[in-house]
Design an enzyme around this catalytic site. Structure first.
Site, PDB file in Angstrom:
ATOM      1  N   HIS A 264       0.935  -1.241  -0.141  1.00  0.00           N
ATOM      2  CA  HIS A 264       0.041   0.013  -0.124  1.00  0.00           C
ATOM      3  C   HIS A 264       1.093   1.508  -0.041  1.00  0.00           C
ATOM      4  CE1 HIS A 264      -3.143  -3.060   0.759  1.00  0.00           C
ATOM      5  NE2 HIS A 264      -2.315  -3.847   1.457  1.00  0.00           N
TER       6      HIS A 264
ATOM      7  N   HIS B 281       2.571  -6.890   4.356  1.00  0.00           N
ATOM      8  CA  HIS B 281       1.556  -6.321   4.676  1.00  0.00           C
ATOM      9  C   HIS B 281       1.001  -6.554   6.002  1.00  0.00           C
ATOM     10  CE1 HIS B 281      -0.100  -5.861   0.698  1.00  0.00           C
ATOM     11  NE2 HIS B 281       1.079  -6.150   0.375  1.00  0.00           N
TER      12      HIS B 281
ATOM     13  N   GLU C  84       1.517 -11.367   6.221  1.00  0.00           N
ATOM     14  CA  GLU C  84       0.311 -10.987   6.561  1.00  0.00           C
ATOM     15  C   GLU C  84       0.430 -10.866   7.955  1.00  0.00           C
ATOM     16  OE1 GLU C  84      -2.000  -9.442   5.283  1.00  0.00           O
ATOM     17  OE2 GLU C  84      -2.583  -9.614   3.471  1.00  0.00           O
TER      18      GLU C  84
HETATM   19 ZN   LIG Z   1      -2.666  -5.140   2.428  1.00  0.00          ZN
END
Ligand SMILES: [Zn+2]
Length: 241
Positions: free
Chosen positions: A12, A81, A144
């Site tokens: 992002h 992430h 993640e």
């Molecule tokens: Zn993400």
């Protein structure tokens, strides 16, 4: 030139904050972790250069990220992430659905290293058709790192020690996968000598000449000036007379 190139991709950025909850922005955590991985990996290991797809809060298309990794000829790619979607939270990793053996090995090594540092819920090593792991030409894994929308995970993500554990886990896993050698920590440090103590090889002469009065016996390790030398020479000449 570094032997290995690692591309770290902070997920992002800019107008795309990623998951947002509990006062946390996924893009900020991803950037902080990525910068930490670069700093620590390059400091602790030889022959490795870390390239970042972004090092500031800017927006990048996914294609720009994989293009950069492919153009640079990176040896591996790790996309960083945080998760969202509720539930119990925890840590998981993704490889491409038809991943290479190298990607599978990278995922396994990285996943275990991060879990060993981070602890908590292990959601497993998964496969998914994600752009970052599909379009990169090198072994690639997406991590993640906990859930911003699960209260317990969000609390953990606010702790510096947890961010450190995530960073250290990635560093350990990448170093282990690439077989990196640690930088030498025991580089010979120049020993500061004590100028008030004579060196062992000069001790006997120093004491004998001090006894004769050529030196005053202080600071045997200090440098001598020309005027001090003149005084010593004068004392020697008087002694010879
Ligand atoms: Zn993400």
């Amino acid at each position: 030139m570094a032997k290995f190139k690692v591309l770290i991709d902070p997920g992002h950025g800019g107008k795309d904050p990623g998951a947002v909850d509990n006062g946390l922005l996924e893009k900020d955590i991803a950037l902080k972790v990525s910068l930490g991985i670069k700093a620590r990996l390059e400091a602790a290991y030889e022959d490795v250069q870390v390239l970042l797809s972004r090092s500031t809060d800017v927006f990048l298309e996914l294609k720009e990220r994989t293009n950069k990794a492919n153009a640079a000829g990176a040896d591996i790619l790790v996309s960083i992430h945080c998760n969202a979607g509720g539930g119990k939270g925890g840590f998981e990793t993704f490889r491409y659905t038809s991943a290479s053996q190298s990607s599978i090995k990278l995922q396994d090594t990285l996943h275990k290293a991060i879990m060993s540092k981070l602890g908590g819920i292990d959601r497993g090593q998964k496969a998914k058709n994600l752009h970052m792991v599909r379009e990169s030409k090198m072994p690639a894994v997406l991590t993640e790192n906990l859930f911003v929308d699960v209260a317990a995970d969000a609390d953990r993500l606010k702790q510096a020690s947890v961010i450190d554990a995530i960073i250290d886990g990635h560093v350990l896993g990448i170093a282990s996968y690439l077989g990196l050698a640690k930088t030498k920590e025991d580089k010979p440090v120049t020993q500061e000598r004590d100028i008030n103590v004579p060196s062992s090889w000069a001790k006997e002469t120093w004491e004998a000449l001090t006894k004769k009065g050529f030196f005053d016996g202080t600071r045997p390790g200090a440098p001598i000036t020309r005027e001090e030398m003149a005084i010593v020479v004068n004392r020697v000449l008087k002694y010879v007379d």
